[in-house]
Design an enzyme around this catalytic site. Structure first.
Site, PDB file in Angstrom:
ATOM      1  CD  GLN A 688      -2.918  -0.725  -0.126  1.00 48.98           C
ATOM      2  OE1 GLN A 688      -3.515   0.323  -0.306  1.00 48.98           O
ATOM      3  NE2 GLN A 688      -2.951  -1.710  -1.019  1.00 48.98           N
ATOM      4  CG  HIS A 691      -1.468   2.483  -3.864  1.00 48.44           C
ATOM      5  ND1 HIS A 691      -1.928   2.328  -5.153  1.00 48.44           N
ATOM      6  CD2 HIS A 691      -1.836   1.363  -3.195  1.00 48.44           C
ATOM      7  CE1 HIS A 691      -2.553   1.157  -5.249  1.00 48.44           C
ATOM      8  NE2 HIS A 691      -2.507   0.559  -4.083  1.00 48.44           N
ATOM      9  CD  GLU A 757      -8.410   1.651   0.191  1.00 44.33           C
ATOM     10  OE1 GLU A 757      -8.773   1.620  -0.995  1.00 44.33           O
ATOM     11  OE2 GLU A 757      -7.311   2.113   0.554  1.00 44.33           O
ATOM     12  CG  HIS A 758      -6.998  -2.376   1.544  1.00 39.75           C
ATOM     13  ND1 HIS A 758      -6.489  -1.174   1.091  1.00 39.75           N
ATOM     14  CD2 HIS A 758      -7.675  -2.924   0.499  1.00 39.75           C
ATOM     15  CE1 HIS A 758      -6.842  -0.998  -0.178  1.00 39.75           C
ATOM     16  NE2 HIS A 758      -7.558  -2.040  -0.556  1.00 39.75           N
ATOM     17  CG  ASP A 791      -5.381  -3.790  -4.546  1.00 43.45           C
ATOM     18  OD1 ASP A 791      -6.440  -3.390  -4.025  1.00 43.45           O
ATOM     19  OD2 ASP A 791      -4.280  -3.257  -4.338  1.00 43.45           O
ATOM     20  CG  HIS A 850     -51.814  13.131   2.375  1.00 41.34           C
ATOM     21  ND1 HIS A 850     -51.509  14.376   1.890  1.00 41.34           N
ATOM     22  CD2 HIS A 850     -50.688  12.373   2.195  1.00 41.34           C
ATOM     23  CE1 HIS A 850     -50.270  14.391   1.436  1.00 41.34           C
ATOM     24  NE2 HIS A 850     -49.746  13.175   1.604  1.00 41.34           N
TER      25      HIS A 850
END
Length: 863
Positions: A688, A691, A757-758, A791, A850
């Site tokens: 990670q 990235h 996230e992970h 991924d 109504h």
């Protein structure tokens, strides 16, 4: 010069006042530290953010006090007893010491210690007395030197602080007593009022203001007002007072906005100083960096390199320097050698310039700025005890310096410092011995630009695309992607075979991955079958799903080609049955796009590919242009500009478009116990970290010994140095953390608070721990499940909530491409049974129409 007050912070107390990022606006903080370790940890984490003063009254050892100063404390606040013990440390400058006094006798003792020693007169004194001027006269202190600090034993008011200010002392005020809001909520004091109280106004009530960048270069001269100071602190941006237009939010119309870093004064407080980070073209309305012309020297070089890092064409020399660590290392060594061999003044200047160029390129590649370098230089200048500074063995020998025998250490001297070995490592935090506030600070993601700053840049782009269509999209693609040869912003299906030339191995890998992703998402259809329930006799409610007709899928470009994201978004859209699938991705500088992305677009039946990135791509899909089809929902990850654009168009009712989720930089959290393989753990962290420098990785080590922790850290260092994207990894790991915790329960509590996230569980009985997962985008269970399989090819989706949004959002799934419609179907008997209930509630709400819609039908039944 700093603000006229010093904000104090006790990390062990619950946070209810200003955050450290807000305190940084005032340039300095006084932090309470009970141990050397705690002080060093705080200094290591925040020395880049602001000047740290340390309340070291709980640290008994004189040696530890010296170490606090060595670690980068600007000043230490100590007692008289500590002062006596520290006086034996002849190397400690008095200018780095502030002594607490609480009585006349202690003041006398301090005056006696100072005596006629000119150097000791630079020491500071902290008192709780209100008689500041009398005290200054007694000590012979010049109040302009800002060397007298005042504390307060009880609740403090704004008037009290202003009175201390007028007498020339620095007030020490708790972060919990201050607010950046305009109103004094809960009795808190508005920090902006204290700044305005120090400033010297002109005849119109305005304050002369100098605006500088992070390195102190003057950008321009402006005016401030009480209101603009409030707004600048509240928004964290550059806000000033225009004599013609009133309150001036810098960059609101041009997009050239500013992030506020610090507010201070000149030497006699008749000029405010705003330190900012300038975004966009520059400060001046003419588009230059400053009102005094463009940047020069190292500042100019840094801006150029940052621009080239963002936009350099693939295969260019600059791109090679950024992406090939060994090349830049070789160039630095080459230029350093040439500088050493240079003789004349001209040669030395020429070779030094080359060395600085490649050294700064190395820094920019790793996300290190000149400000970071200069801050480290300042930190070195704060060291009290220094190494001799002799050249290391091989370099000394190469230069012809004879080796010298090491001198015998003095009895009281510290052991020699370990030589730096350029280890790539993460900050380690032991939660059992770290204040809760500091642990929470470490859980914060890397600092992002303020939302107001990003929105200010994105909004004009969206408006331009909305009004000018294809021409605007092409303009920004030419500008940002350098793809000046493009004449159309769209590539339409059917895609030509020559655009999808792939190796057989790559095509097979894509086909396997697409098959697995399709299988997993197709299985989710069972959750979307027609639901039918008879809630009472004759009343049938149902829910059924329909695909969203038109979807836009954003595929980032950036530092890596991401056909995997095209699969993760395109395959579920295809499985859901979306009628129109549009992809958008930044093109290369020659106008082409990755053949892998074109192949995936072909496989999922995409209508077209928008050859654009950033806010312009989002706007084109949200509103539609002459060539780009309008969509109903936009999905896909991206940088802060993409995220801001997605949220802006989603909030524009005229756009009629929704989005999947907000998104930030990629992140992973690994929980590892003593059974985890150190090499596996390191590889998951680094997968990670590569990235981008704004990615973050977290390791939670459960009951690991020092030896086991070292094994993981050694693997991280060794594996990182073998990666081609080593500089990016190193930049990421600088704001990444290892938490050492007591047990799995604490580990899962930290993980759920972070909401990664992970989430990777490299622990014994990992499956059993899944029940404790409350917040995560996707979970990877056991040592044989690296995040990489998610991924690419396992079948789960990798488009996941980041930046803590896993607490509110799910990752992309089949349901992301579907909308659910409900229906009601009543028989006459069913309506009759339900009529009195509906009529009663409609009557309560006063909605007669109504009520009549039911009563008319009931009356008809009874005819």
């Amino acid at each position: 010069m700093a603000t006229p007050f010093l904000v104090s912070l006790d990390p062990s107390s619950p946070a209810s006042g200003l955050s450290l990022n807000q305190i940084a606006y005032f340039g300095r903080v006084l932090v309470k530290a009970s141990t050397l370790t705690q002080a060093e940890q705080f200094l290591r984490t925040y020395f880049r953010l602001l000047d740290v003063y340390v309340d070291a009254t709980s640290i008994a050892s004189p040696g530890d006090l010296v170490d606090v100063l060595n670690a980068g404390a600007v000043k230490i606040f100590i007692s008289l007893d500590q002062l006596t013990a520290l006086s034996h440390e002849q190397s400690v400058p008095s200018s780095r010491i502030v002594v607490y006094t609480s009585s006349d006798s202690q003041v006398d003792a301090f005056r006696s210690w100072v005596g006629d020693n000119a150097e000791r007169k630079e020491a500071g004194l902290c008192t709780d007395s209100a008689a500041i001027k009398a005290l200054a006269d007694k000590l012979g202190v010049d109040l302009e030197a800002q060397n007298i600090y005042r504390t307060y034993s009880g609740p403090v008011t704004e008037d009290t602080l202003k009175e201390t200010l007028t007498q020339g002392a620095v007030s020490v005020v708790s972060s919990q007593a201050l607010t950046l809001d305009r109103s004094e909520a809960d009795g808190k004091i508005a920090a902006a009022s204290l700044i305005a109280a120090r400033a010297v106004a002109d005849g119109n009530g305005l304050y002369a203001t100098t605006v500088t960048d992070e390195r102190g270069a003057c950008l321009g001269l402006v005016w401030s007002s009480d209101e603009s100071i409030f707004e600048a602190l509240r928004t964290g941006t550059g806000v000033y007072q225009s004599r013609k237009r009133g309150l001036w939010y810098k960059g609101q119309s041009s997009g050239d906005v500013q992030e506020l870093i610090r507010v201070g004064f000149d030497c006699d407080s008749d000029c405010l100083v705003f330190t900012v980070k300038q975004i966009g073209r520059g400060f001046c309305h003419l588009g230059t960096a400053s009102c005094f012309g463009p940047y020069h020297g190292l500042s100019r070089l840094q801006k150029t390199l940052e621009a080239r890092k963002a936009d350099s064409p693939a295969g260019s020399y600059t791109a090679r320097l950024f992406n090939e660590p060994k090349l830049i290392q070789a160039k630095i060594m080459e230029e350093a050698d040439e500088l050493c061999r240079a003789n004349t003044k001209e040669e030395i200047a020429f070779e030094a310039a080359d060395l600085l160029y490649f050294a700064l390129t190395r820094c920019v590649a790793a996300g290190v700025s000149l400000e970071d370098v200069e801050r480290n230089l300042d930190l070195k200048s704060l060291k009290v005890k220094r190494r001799k500074g002799d050249a290391k063995g091989p370099w000394a020998e190469k230069a012809g310096i004879a080796p010298t025998a090491p001198a015998a250490p003095a009895p009281d001297s510290q052991p020699p410092a370990k030589e730096e070995d350029n280890r790539i490592e993460m900050t380690r935090v032991v939660t059992a011995s770290t204040p809760v506030e500091v642990v929470k600070e470490h859980l914060h993601r890397p600092s992002q630009k303020s939302n107001d700053t990003i929105v200010g840049l994105v909004r004009p782009i969206i408006q331009d695309v909305r009004e000018n269509g294809d021409a605007a999209v092409l303009k920004y693609t030419h500008k940002f992607e350098r793809a000046t040869s493009l004449t159309s912003p769209v590539l339409r299906a059917p895609f030509a075979p020559e655009l999808m030339k792939l190796s057989p191995e790559t095509q097979e890998a894509l086909d396997v991955s697409i098959g697995n992703i399709a299988k997993f998402h197709d299985a989710q259809k069972g959750n979307n079958e027609v639901l039918q329930v008879e809630t009472m006799p004759g009343v049938v409610c149902s829910r059924f799903s329909r695909p969203i007709e038109r979807v836009g899928l954003y595929i980032p470009g950036g530092t890596a080609v991401l056909p995997s994201t095209a699969m993760m978004l395109g395959v579920p859209a295809m499985v859901a049955g979306c009628k129109k699938i549009i992809l958008a991705s930044p093109p290369r500088s020659d106008g082409s796009i990755s053949p892998e992305i074109v192949y995936v677009a072909h496989k999922v039946g995409a209508e077209s590919i928008v050859l654009a990135g950033g806010a312009q791509a989002v706007a084109a899909m949200a509103y539609g242009t002459e060539s780009v089809s309008k969509v109903d929902k936009i999905l896909g990850p991206g940088n802060q500009f993409v995220t801001a654009a997605k949220m802006l168009v989603a909030n524009d009712t005229s756009a009629g478009v929704s989005i999947d989720m907000p998104a930030g930089p990629s992140e992973v959290l690994v929980v590892a116990d003593e059974h985890a393989n150190p090499a596996f753990v390191a590889s998951d962290l680094l997968s990670q970290a590569e990235h981008g420098v704004d990615s973050q990785v977290i390791l939670i080590a459960v009951s690991l010994s020092e030896q086991q922790l070292q094994a993981i850290e050694n693997e991280v260092d060794a594996q990182a140095k073998a990666l081609p994207r080593m500089d990016i990894v190193k930049g990421s790991l600088e704001h990444s953390v290892t938490f050492v915790v007591r047990d799995l329960a604490e580990a899962m509590a930290l993980s759920n608070e972070y909401a990664p996230e992970h989430l990777i569980l490299q622990i014994q009985n990992a499956e059993a721990a899944v029940k404790h997962v409350q917040n995560a985008g996707s979970v990877f269970i056991g040592q044989w499940t690296p995040e990489s399989v998610g991924d690419y090819s396992a079948g789960v989706n990798h488009s996941l909530p980041t930046y803590g949004y896993a607490k509110q959002y799910s990752g992309v799934n089949l349901g992301s491409f579907l909308k659910h419609i409900t229906s009601s179907n009543l028989t006459s008997d069913g309506l009759l049974r339900l009529s009195s209930t509906v009529e009663q509630l409609a009557g309560v709400e006063g909605l007669d129409a109504h009520k009549r819609a039911v009563s008319i039908r009931v009356a008809h039944m009874k005819q």
